[in-house]
Scaffold this motif. Sequence first.
Motif, PDB file in Angstrom:
ATOM      1  N   THR A   1      14.651 -20.569  39.381  1.00 35.01           N
ATOM      2  CA  THR A   1      14.843 -21.930  40.468  1.00 35.01           C
ATOM      3  C   THR A   1      15.735 -21.260  41.597  1.00 35.01           C
ATOM      4  O   THR A   1      15.299 -21.032  42.261  1.00 35.01           O
ATOM      5  CB  THR A   1      14.993 -22.759  39.867  1.00 35.01           C
TER       6      THR A   1
ATOM      7  N   ASP B   1      17.878 -25.217  36.527  1.00 29.11           N
ATOM      8  CA  ASP B   1      16.860 -25.739  37.520  1.00 29.11           C
ATOM      9  C   ASP B   1      17.093 -27.427  37.949  1.00 29.11           C
ATOM     10  O   ASP B   1      18.478 -26.841  37.688  1.00 29.11           O
ATOM     11  CB  ASP B   1      15.407 -26.035  36.576  1.00 29.11           C
ATOM     12  N   LYS B   2      16.309 -27.486  38.933  1.00 30.64           N
ATOM     13  CA  LYS B   2      17.201 -29.055  39.541  1.00 30.64           C
ATOM     14  C   LYS B   2      17.046 -30.511  38.060  1.00 30.64           C
ATOM     15  O   LYS B   2      17.598 -31.222  38.805  1.00 30.64           O
ATOM     16  CB  LYS B   2      15.787 -28.723  40.175  1.00 30.64           C
TER      17      LYS B   2
ATOM     18  N   GLU C   1      18.723 -21.070  46.185  1.00 30.61           N
ATOM     19  CA  GLU C   1      16.577 -21.807  45.742  1.00 30.61           C
ATOM     20  C   GLU C   1      16.007 -20.567  46.360  1.00 30.61           C
ATOM     21  O   GLU C   1      15.948 -19.872  47.419  1.00 30.61           O
ATOM     22  CB  GLU C   1      16.700 -22.532  46.104  1.00 30.61           C
TER      23      GLU C   1
END
Length: 301
Positions: A7, A192-193, A211
């Motif tokens: 990501t 990742d988020k 990102e």
Amino acid sequence: MTKHRETFMNLKTDFAFKRLFGTEQFKHILIKFLNILFKRDGIHVDDVVYHDKEVLPPDPNGKRIVYDVYCTSIKDHGEEHFIVEMQQVYHSNFEKRVMYYLSNALTAQGKKGSMYNLDPIFGIFIVDFNFKHLYNKLIQDFQMMETETHQVFSNLLRLLIVSLEEVKSSWEECETELEQITYIIKNMHLMDKNSEAYKSKKYDELFDAAEISSMAAEDVVTYGQSQRKLEDLQLAYDWARNEGLTQGIEQGIEQGIEKGREQGIEQGKIEGIRMTARKLLDNGIDPDFIKQITGLSPEQY
């Protein structure tokens, strides 16, 4: 085995590190990092001015310098010079190169009739290894001082080694901003988020800049090439270490630096483009646009 889909960029790659720490667009990230690093010293940076990364010697037979990041912080009483470097693997001339970089930045300030009005040089080397001859910790802070009393002789040259090998093993263990930001530098490409570091919202500007899906297609291609270069370098070093040939690979690394650290390598470039094309496709980029950027059709990657 399916490879982890990133990501965020790997900040240990040449492209990602220079993009986030060495460009006007993202200089607020460098400023934040410097202020965290020097918080204990009471040094605060409001703004920085970037300078040429390549320094040619006055002597045609002299050795040139290519910095990752070289900038100054403007103060009322003068300037502070910051050299910020990322080094992935150790080579036998590393310590000599560090001293050469710092001393050249100091002597370059000398002007006729200036009465040695010199500003301090801070060398910040982020390394992804430990030293065999040093006591290793997250931050190693070197200055010229008396060896018994530890009284500082001069503050004009200061070297900080940031060892990513000494970063905390989990986000939950990071108690200070310094521990947190070094943890992110080391591990961002694995996040990742849903990661706790991302959800903390403390470093949104860093995550936003790194990102991959928000980057221009040509930057994603360049990042893929830089990523492949790092992977090849680490694989070569691991192989050489297993074979007892690290001296040879260290010499090769040093020769690569000599030829120009800005330049990529041909080996692995095609595979890097294929990998990047797959990333673009995974992020919903139109295949026709991917072909326009990379020259590859879907069946080729």
